[in-house]
Design a protein around this motif. Structure first.
Motif, PDB file in Angstrom:
ATOM      1  N   UNK A 163       0.849  -1.191   0.000  1.00 49.27           N
ATOM      2  CA  UNK A 163       0.000   0.000   0.000  1.00 49.27           C
ATOM      3  C   UNK A 163       0.887   1.244   0.000  1.00 49.27           C
ATOM      4  N   UNK A 164       1.886   1.247   0.877  1.00 47.49           N
ATOM      5  CA  UNK A 164       2.795   2.396   0.933  1.00 47.49           C
ATOM      6  C   UNK A 164       3.532   2.565  -0.399  1.00 47.49           C
ATOM      7  N   UNK A 165       3.901   1.442  -1.019  1.00 47.87           N
ATOM      8  CA  UNK A 165       4.615   1.536  -2.308  1.00 47.87           C
ATOM      9  C   UNK A 165       3.777   2.305  -3.326  1.00 47.87           C
ATOM     10  N   UNK A 166       2.485   2.036  -3.381  1.00 53.54           N
ATOM     11  CA  UNK A 166       1.634   2.771  -4.331  1.00 53.54           C
ATOM     12  C   UNK A 166       1.377   4.199  -3.860  1.00 53.54           C
ATOM     13  N   UNK A 167       1.281   4.399  -2.555  1.00 51.27           N
ATOM     14  CA  UNK A 167       1.157   5.779  -2.041  1.00 51.27           C
ATOM     15  C   UNK A 167       2.373   6.606  -2.451  1.00 51.27           C
ATOM     16  N   UNK A 168       3.544   5.997  -2.391  1.00 49.74           N
ATOM     17  CA  UNK A 168       4.765   6.745  -2.732  1.00 49.74           C
ATOM     18  C   UNK A 168       4.753   7.221  -4.188  1.00 49.74           C
ATOM     19  N   UNK A 169       4.000   6.502  -5.030  1.00 51.28           N
ATOM     20  CA  UNK A 169       3.892   6.942  -6.433  1.00 51.28           C
ATOM     21  C   UNK A 169       2.899   8.091  -6.589  1.00 51.28           C
ATOM     22  N   UNK A 170       1.965   8.182  -5.663  1.00 50.31           N
ATOM     23  CA  UNK A 170       0.867   9.156  -5.795  1.00 50.31           C
ATOM     24  C   UNK A 170       1.123  10.463  -5.050  1.00 50.31           C
ATOM     25  N   UNK A 171       1.771  10.385  -3.888  1.00 54.48           N
ATOM     26  CA  UNK A 171       1.838  11.585  -3.035  1.00 54.48           C
ATOM     27  C   UNK A 171       2.632  12.753  -3.637  1.00 54.48           C
ATOM     28  N   UNK A 172       3.655  12.520  -4.486  1.00 49.82           N
ATOM     29  CA  UNK A 172       4.339  13.696  -5.046  1.00 49.82           C
ATOM     30  C   UNK A 172       3.396  14.570  -5.884  1.00 49.82           C
ATOM     31  N   UNK A 173       2.532  13.926  -6.695  1.00 50.70           N
ATOM     32  CA  UNK A 173       1.605  14.699  -7.540  1.00 50.70           C
ATOM     33  C   UNK A 173       0.624  15.506  -6.695  1.00 50.70           C
ATOM     34  N   UNK A 174       0.303  14.989  -5.517  1.00 54.88           N
ATOM     35  CA  UNK A 174      -0.736  15.619  -4.689  1.00 54.88           C
ATOM     36  C   UNK A 174      -0.162  16.657  -3.729  1.00 54.88           C
ATOM     37  N   UNK A 175       1.160  16.738  -3.639  1.00 52.25           N
ATOM     38  CA  UNK A 175       1.777  17.720  -2.738  1.00 52.25           C
ATOM     39  C   UNK A 175       1.582  17.376  -1.269  1.00 52.25           C
ATOM     40  N   UNK A 176       1.478  16.079  -0.966  1.00 52.59           N
ATOM     41  CA  UNK A 176       1.307  15.624   0.424  1.00 52.59           C
ATOM     42  C   UNK A 176       2.652  15.716   1.155  1.00 52.59           C
ATOM     43  N   UNK A 177       2.609  16.142   2.407  1.00 54.08           N
ATOM     44  CA  UNK A 177       3.806  16.066   3.266  1.00 54.08           C
ATOM     45  C   UNK A 177       3.725  14.751   4.034  1.00 54.08           C
TER      46      UNK A 177
END
Ligand code: CP
Length: 292
Positions: A163-177
């Protein structure tokens, strides 16, 4: 955009938000592009409750028919047929989409390149779980609106989580800290803030995403170190906080492990809302493919 969904790294910020909006619109209106006559193969080489039943429910919403392979029982896998050959044969049967959960050592990207049929990854070892990442961020978008600058703490078994592996692909686009708190045996996570203790981490976080202790993937020494760190989140941890974080978890939850049982009744617990939102996310992917 590729025909299949394995990675989220190609999704732009605009595509992410359009997908989140569409998912929540479908949740509200219950109107979807019907796909009568569509045929979907659900192939689960590894166990699942949420993802498998969520895709089945989603297929119902879009009017598609499904064929389910769940575990090897009663299939030619029992006779030694490989996962790869199984997928190539399902492809040759002529289906419209293949949803697959598979183990770590399968080269899913290579197999996907041999298939005519678009593939949706429903969990791949500890490498990817893209639909889970999408439903997690749909749930956060539903709760907080714009996600830019949101402070998200990953908590629990960071090191074995698809789950974290896929989050790591998504969070840069979303500007998540992003931040995390876990075992001292951990390596640093690129671009994630590492917290030394739970109190400091929780004071920072607006969202806590718990990750199951995947003991089946642990080395014995690693497991002991992790389990002795009292790395369990409890509702008592939330009491001193000025602002109560939302709590998410992809499930299945290890109650008494990463989460104390008291989290079940915690007011900001979103776990079952995530499960509900997963159906809308997956229905969109079945209805439209990866065209967001
Ligand atoms: N979150 C998740 O993937 O759950 P299952 O393993 O039950 O599908």
């Amino acid at each position: 955009m590729p025909k299949s969904l394995i990675s989220l790294s190609q999704w732009t910020q605009e595509e992410c938000y359009r997908f989140f909006e569409s998912s929540l619109k479908f949740k509200k209106d219950k109107i979807i592009n019907k796909q009568n006559g569509k045929y979907i193969a659900l192939v689960f080489f590894e166990p699942s409750t949420r993802t498998r039943m969520s895709f089945e429910r989603a297929a119902g919403w879009v009017g598609a028919r499904t064929s389910l392979l769940s575990s090897s029982l009663g299939t030619s896998l029992e006779k030694g047929e490989s996962y790869e050959d199984t997928l190539l044969n399902i492809d040759a049967l002529g289906v419209d989409q293949i949803v697959v959960r598979c183990p770590e050592d399968m080269d899913l990207k290579s197999i996907e390149s041999q298939l005519k049929t678009p593939l949706i990854c429903a969990g791949w070892g500890k490498r990817a779980h893209p639909t889970q990442a999408l439903l997690d961020y749909v749930t956060l978008y539903e709760k907080v609106g714009s996600l830019k600058g949101l402070r998200v703490l990953y908590f629990g078994d960071i090191w074995h989580s698809r789950v974290l592996a896929s989050h790591q692909e998504l969070v840069p686009q979303l500007g998540i800290e992003c931040g995390y708190w876990g075992s001292s045996l951990s390596n640093d996570l690129y671009n994630f803030r590492k917290f030394k203790n739970k109190k400091e981490a929780l004071e920072w976080a607006q969202v806590v995403i718990g990750l199951r202790w995947q003991k089946e993937r642990h080395q014995e020494s690693w497991s002991k170190d992790f389990l002795q760190k009292e790395a369990t989140l409890s509702s008592d941890d939330m009491v001193p906080l000025a602002s109560k974080p939302l709590v998410l978890h992809p499930g299945p939850v290890g109650w008494g492990e990463e989460f104390d049982f008291s989290i079940k009744a915690y007011s900001e617990n979103q776990i079952l809302n995530q499960v509900s939102n997963g159906v809308f996310v997956r229905a969109l992917l079945l209805a439209n493919g990866v065209n967001v």
